[in-house]
Design a protein around this motif. Structure first.
Motif, PDB file in Angstrom:
ATOM      1  N   VAL A  94       0.934  -0.964   0.352  1.00  0.00           N
ATOM      2  CA  VAL A  94       0.075  -0.143   0.082  1.00  0.00           C
ATOM      3  C   VAL A  94       0.699   1.266  -0.231  1.00  0.00           C
ATOM      4  O   VAL A  94       2.038   1.246   0.634  1.00  0.00           O
ATOM      5  CB  VAL A  94      -0.473   0.104   1.444  1.00  0.00           C
ATOM      6  N   PRO A  95       0.660   2.334   0.138  1.00  0.00           N
ATOM      7  CA  PRO A  95       1.136   3.480   0.029  1.00  0.00           C
ATOM      8  C   PRO A  95       2.264   3.092   1.178  1.00  0.00           C
ATOM      9  O   PRO A  95       1.395   3.778   2.368  1.00  0.00           O
ATOM     10  CB  PRO A  95       0.182   4.943  -0.672  1.00  0.00           C
ATOM     11  N   LEU A  96       3.543   4.537   0.746  1.00  0.00           N
ATOM     12  CA  LEU A  96       3.889   4.330   2.087  1.00  0.00           C
ATOM     13  C   LEU A  96       3.947   5.224   2.891  1.00  0.00           C
ATOM     14  O   LEU A  96       4.136   4.961   4.765  1.00  0.00           O
ATOM     15  CB  LEU A  96       5.469   5.498   1.499  1.00  0.00           C
ATOM     16  N   SER A  97       2.232   6.410   2.519  1.00  0.00           N
ATOM     17  CA  SER A  97       1.776   6.965   3.722  1.00  0.00           C
ATOM     18  C   SER A  97       1.357   6.414   4.034  1.00  0.00           C
ATOM     19  O   SER A  97       0.964   7.014   5.725  1.00  0.00           O
ATOM     20  CB  SER A  97       1.631   8.755   2.926  1.00  0.00           C
ATOM     21  N   ALA A  98       0.959   4.559   4.145  1.00  0.00           N
ATOM     22  CA  ALA A  98      -0.486   4.594   4.888  1.00  0.00           C
ATOM     23  C   ALA A  98       0.636   4.062   5.823  1.00  0.00           C
ATOM     24  O   ALA A  98      -0.488   2.897   6.584  1.00  0.00           O
ATOM     25  CB  ALA A  98      -1.466   4.110   3.929  1.00  0.00           C
ATOM     26  N   MET A  99       1.560   3.688   5.327  1.00  0.00           N
ATOM     27  CA  MET A  99       2.589   2.681   6.820  1.00  0.00           C
ATOM     28  C   MET A  99       2.427   2.860   8.044  1.00  0.00           C
ATOM     29  O   MET A  99       2.352   4.416   8.544  1.00  0.00           O
ATOM     30  CB  MET A  99       3.752   2.395   6.261  1.00  0.00           C
ATOM     31  N   PRO A 100       1.591   2.158   9.596  1.00  0.00           N
ATOM     32  CA  PRO A 100       2.052   2.505  10.959  1.00  0.00           C
ATOM     33  C   PRO A 100       3.345   2.173  11.600  1.00  0.00           C
ATOM     34  O   PRO A 100       3.181   2.786  12.068  1.00  0.00           O
ATOM     35  CB  PRO A 100       0.660   2.138  10.772  1.00  0.00           C
ATOM     36  N   CYS A 101       4.220   1.754  10.101  1.00  0.00           N
ATOM     37  CA  CYS A 101       5.500   1.227  11.135  1.00  0.00           C
ATOM     38  C   CYS A 101       6.580   2.042  10.112  1.00  0.00           C
ATOM     39  O   CYS A 101       6.473   2.662   9.294  1.00  0.00           O
ATOM     40  CB  CYS A 101       6.130  -0.241  10.540  1.00  0.00           C
ATOM     41  N   GLN A 102       7.854   3.140  11.237  1.00  0.00           N
ATOM     42  CA  GLN A 102       8.458   3.935  10.693  1.00  0.00           C
ATOM     43  C   GLN A 102       9.820   3.328  10.837  1.00  0.00           C
ATOM     44  O   GLN A 102       9.758   2.338  12.279  1.00  0.00           O
ATOM     45  CB  GLN A 102       7.836   5.029  10.658  1.00  0.00           C
ATOM     46  N   SER A 103      10.605   3.618  10.074  1.00  0.00           N
ATOM     47  CA  SER A 103      12.471   2.519  10.790  1.00  0.00           C
ATOM     48  C   SER A 103      12.720   4.083  10.627  1.00  0.00           C
ATOM     49  O   SER A 103      13.196   4.468   9.809  1.00  0.00           O
ATOM     50  CB  SER A 103      12.243   1.420   9.589  1.00  0.00           C
ATOM     51  N   HIS A 104      14.615   3.388  11.494  1.00  0.00           N
ATOM     52  CA  HIS A 104      14.857   4.376  11.219  1.00  0.00           C
ATOM     53  C   HIS A 104      16.739   2.990  11.915  1.00  0.00           C
ATOM     54  O   HIS A 104      16.271   2.279  12.795  1.00  0.00           O
ATOM     55  CB  HIS A 104      15.573   5.315  12.704  1.00  0.00           C
ATOM     56  N   GLU A 135      11.601  -4.567   5.774  1.00  0.00           N
ATOM     57  CA  GLU A 135      13.083  -4.927   4.469  1.00  0.00           C
ATOM     58  C   GLU A 135      13.643  -2.992   4.450  1.00  0.00           C
ATOM     59  O   GLU A 135      14.539  -3.288   4.044  1.00  0.00           O
ATOM     60  CB  GLU A 135      11.743  -5.213   2.992  1.00  0.00           C
ATOM     61  N   SER A 136      12.526  -2.981   4.691  1.00  0.00           N
ATOM     62  CA  SER A 136      13.066  -1.103   4.603  1.00  0.00           C
ATOM     63  C   SER A 136      13.950  -1.612   6.042  1.00  0.00           C
ATOM     64  O   SER A 136      15.716  -0.551   5.897  1.00  0.00           O
ATOM     65  CB  SER A 136      12.213  -0.261   5.809  1.00  0.00           C
ATOM     66  N   LEU A 137      14.229  -1.849   7.458  1.00  0.00           N
ATOM     67  CA  LEU A 137      15.807  -2.126   7.469  1.00  0.00           C
ATOM     68  C   LEU A 137      16.767  -2.335   7.332  1.00  0.00           C
ATOM     69  O   LEU A 137      18.124  -2.112   6.975  1.00  0.00           O
ATOM     70  CB  LEU A 137      15.731  -2.533   9.161  1.00  0.00           C
ATOM     71  N   TYR A 138      16.884  -3.905   6.472  1.00  0.00           N
ATOM     72  CA  TYR A 138      17.651  -4.517   5.885  1.00  0.00           C
ATOM     73  C   TYR A 138      18.142  -3.676   4.633  1.00  0.00           C
ATOM     74  O   TYR A 138      19.301  -4.152   3.957  1.00  0.00           O
ATOM     75  CB  TYR A 138      17.657  -5.940   5.397  1.00  0.00           C
ATOM     76  N   ALA A 139      17.617  -2.922   3.661  1.00  0.00           N
ATOM     77  CA  ALA A 139      17.860  -2.445   2.963  1.00  0.00           C
ATOM     78  C   ALA A 139      18.229  -0.318   2.533  1.00  0.00           C
ATOM     79  O   ALA A 139      19.054  -0.480   1.983  1.00  0.00           O
ATOM     80  CB  ALA A 139      16.557  -2.034   1.492  1.00  0.00           C
ATOM     81  N   ASP A 140      18.381  -0.154   4.003  1.00  0.00           N
ATOM     82  CA  ASP A 140      18.810   1.083   4.681  1.00  0.00           C
ATOM     83  C   ASP A 140      20.017   0.524   4.325  1.00  0.00           C
ATOM     84  O   ASP A 140      21.135   0.115   4.512  1.00  0.00           O
ATOM     85  CB  ASP A 140      18.626   1.335   5.860  1.00  0.00           C
ATOM     86  N   PRO A 141      21.285   1.879   3.409  1.00  0.00           N
ATOM     87  CA  PRO A 141      22.517   2.152   3.835  1.00  0.00           C
ATOM     88  C   PRO A 141      23.440   2.019   4.875  1.00  0.00           C
ATOM     89  O   PRO A 141      24.627   1.412   4.962  1.00  0.00           O
ATOM     90  CB  PRO A 141      22.934   3.403   2.840  1.00  0.00           C
ATOM     91  N   HIS A 142      22.693   1.950   5.605  1.00  0.00           N
ATOM     92  CA  HIS A 142      23.542   2.330   7.195  1.00  0.00           C
ATOM     93  C   HIS A 142      23.675   1.257   8.047  1.00  0.00           C
ATOM     94  O   HIS A 142      23.757   0.581   8.990  1.00  0.00           O
ATOM     95  CB  HIS A 142      22.899   3.220   8.013  1.00  0.00           C
ATOM     96  N   TRP A 143      22.648  -0.358   6.937  1.00  0.00           N
ATOM     97  CA  TRP A 143      22.880  -1.312   7.903  1.00  0.00           C
ATOM     98  C   TRP A 143      23.523  -2.003   7.706  1.00  0.00           C
ATOM     99  O   TRP A 143      24.134  -2.408   7.136  1.00  0.00           O
ATOM    100  CB  TRP A 143      21.417  -2.358   7.460  1.00  0.00           C
ATOM    101  N   GLY A 144      23.999  -2.660   8.813  1.00  0.00           N
ATOM    102  CA  GLY A 144      25.073  -3.651   8.477  1.00  0.00           C
ATOM    103  C   GLY A 144      24.570  -5.383   9.302  1.00  0.00           C
ATOM    104  O   GLY A 144      23.865  -4.977   9.934  1.00  0.00           O
ATOM    105  N   GLU A 145      25.512  -5.925   8.996  1.00  0.00           N
ATOM    106  CA  GLU A 145      25.691  -7.622   8.923  1.00  0.00           C
ATOM    107  C   GLU A 145      25.983  -7.575  10.336  1.00  0.00           C
ATOM    108  O   GLU A 145      26.715  -7.110  11.217  1.00  0.00           O
ATOM    109  CB  GLU A 145      26.127  -8.218   8.516  1.00  0.00           C
ATOM    110  N   GLY A 146      24.602  -8.177  10.914  1.00  0.00           N
ATOM    111  CA  GLY A 146      25.274  -8.604  12.770  1.00  0.00           C
ATOM    112  C   GLY A 146      24.235  -7.260  13.235  1.00  0.00           C
ATOM    113  O   GLY A 146      24.545  -7.090  13.970  1.00  0.00           O
ATOM    114  N   PHE A 147      23.600  -5.974  12.787  1.00  0.00           N
ATOM    115  CA  PHE A 147      22.550  -5.061  14.058  1.00  0.00           C
ATOM    116  C   PHE A 147      22.305  -5.929  14.690  1.00  0.00           C
ATOM    117  O   PHE A 147      20.892  -6.933  14.068  1.00  0.00           O
ATOM    118  CB  PHE A 147      22.219  -4.278  12.913  1.00  0.00           C
ATOM    119  N   ASP A 148      21.561  -5.551  15.639  1.00  0.00           N
ATOM    120  CA  ASP A 148      19.848  -5.501  16.771  1.00  0.00           C
ATOM    121  C   ASP A 148      19.177  -4.584  15.904  1.00  0.00           C
ATOM    122  O   ASP A 148      19.311  -3.704  15.668  1.00  0.00           O
ATOM    123  CB  ASP A 148      20.688  -5.462  17.887  1.00  0.00           C
TER     124      ASP A 148
END
Length: 195
Positions: free
Chosen positions: A46-56, A82-95
């Protein structure tokens, strides 16, 4: 032999479609990503604006964070992952630190959670062995958390369902609740919208 629990009808992928995580038709051909199992559609973008989840993602803390509020579906959880894992700042093994305390309604079927867990198992190398703290205060939401924990055990990721942000921070070994999660949600607008 373990096979995919669900596949994307557009990409034919047994995991989430990172090409379409924002719920937009990126190539202009009218295709909308939809996950299906043998009984039919599980969830669709669904459109991103309708998402009740935000990630950082905070690379200094080696931590991905998600705040979920309101009515949350299996598709919302899948997109947040998927937003977390596709983030350019994500690194393997992050909590991961998920604040699900403000979920009013969790509309997710067990097979949706199984599809999400299957993606995590398939993508274990990219995601890494980090721990996952799920802040869940309502019993019905906690049940989904316990199901998720059981499903991802195969990927070797420790998952803990906790009652508060403070308890989650302690379990993850953080000195305090990260500022991004501690910040209040603005009325009518989710804090951190648009990252």
């Amino acid at each position: 032999v373990r096979g995919p629990v669900a596949t994307c009808s557009v990409r034919g992928s047994p995991r989430l479609c990172s090409e379409n995580t924002e719920g937009r038709d990126r190539d202009g051909n009218g295709e909308v990503c939809e996950w299906r199992d043998k009984r039919g559609p599980l969830f669709r973008n669904v459109p991103l604006s309708a998402m009740p989840c935000q990630s950082h993602v905070d690379p200094a803390l080696r931590l991905g964070m998600v705040r979920a509020t309101g009515v949350v579906t299996g598709a919302d959880i899948a997109r947040a992952n998927e937003s977390l894992y596709a983030d350019p700042h994500w690194g393997e093994g992050f909590d991961e630190f998920w604040d699900c305390a403000q979920i009013q309604e969790f509309v997710v079927r067990p097979e949706e959670m199984a599809a999400i867990a299957e993606m995590e198992i398939d993508e274990a190398e990219r995601i890494g062995p980090g721990r996952v703290a799920l802040v869940m205060t309502r019993e019905v939401v906690q049940m989904i958390g316990y199901l998720y924990r059981r499903l991802v055990e195969e990927a070797g990721r420790p998952v803990e369902v906790v009652q508060s942000l403070e308890e989650g921070a302690r379990w993850l070994g953080l000195p305090e609740v990260p500022a991004w999660l501690a910040a209040p949600v603005e009325a009518g607008r989710m804090r951190g919208a648009g990252r």
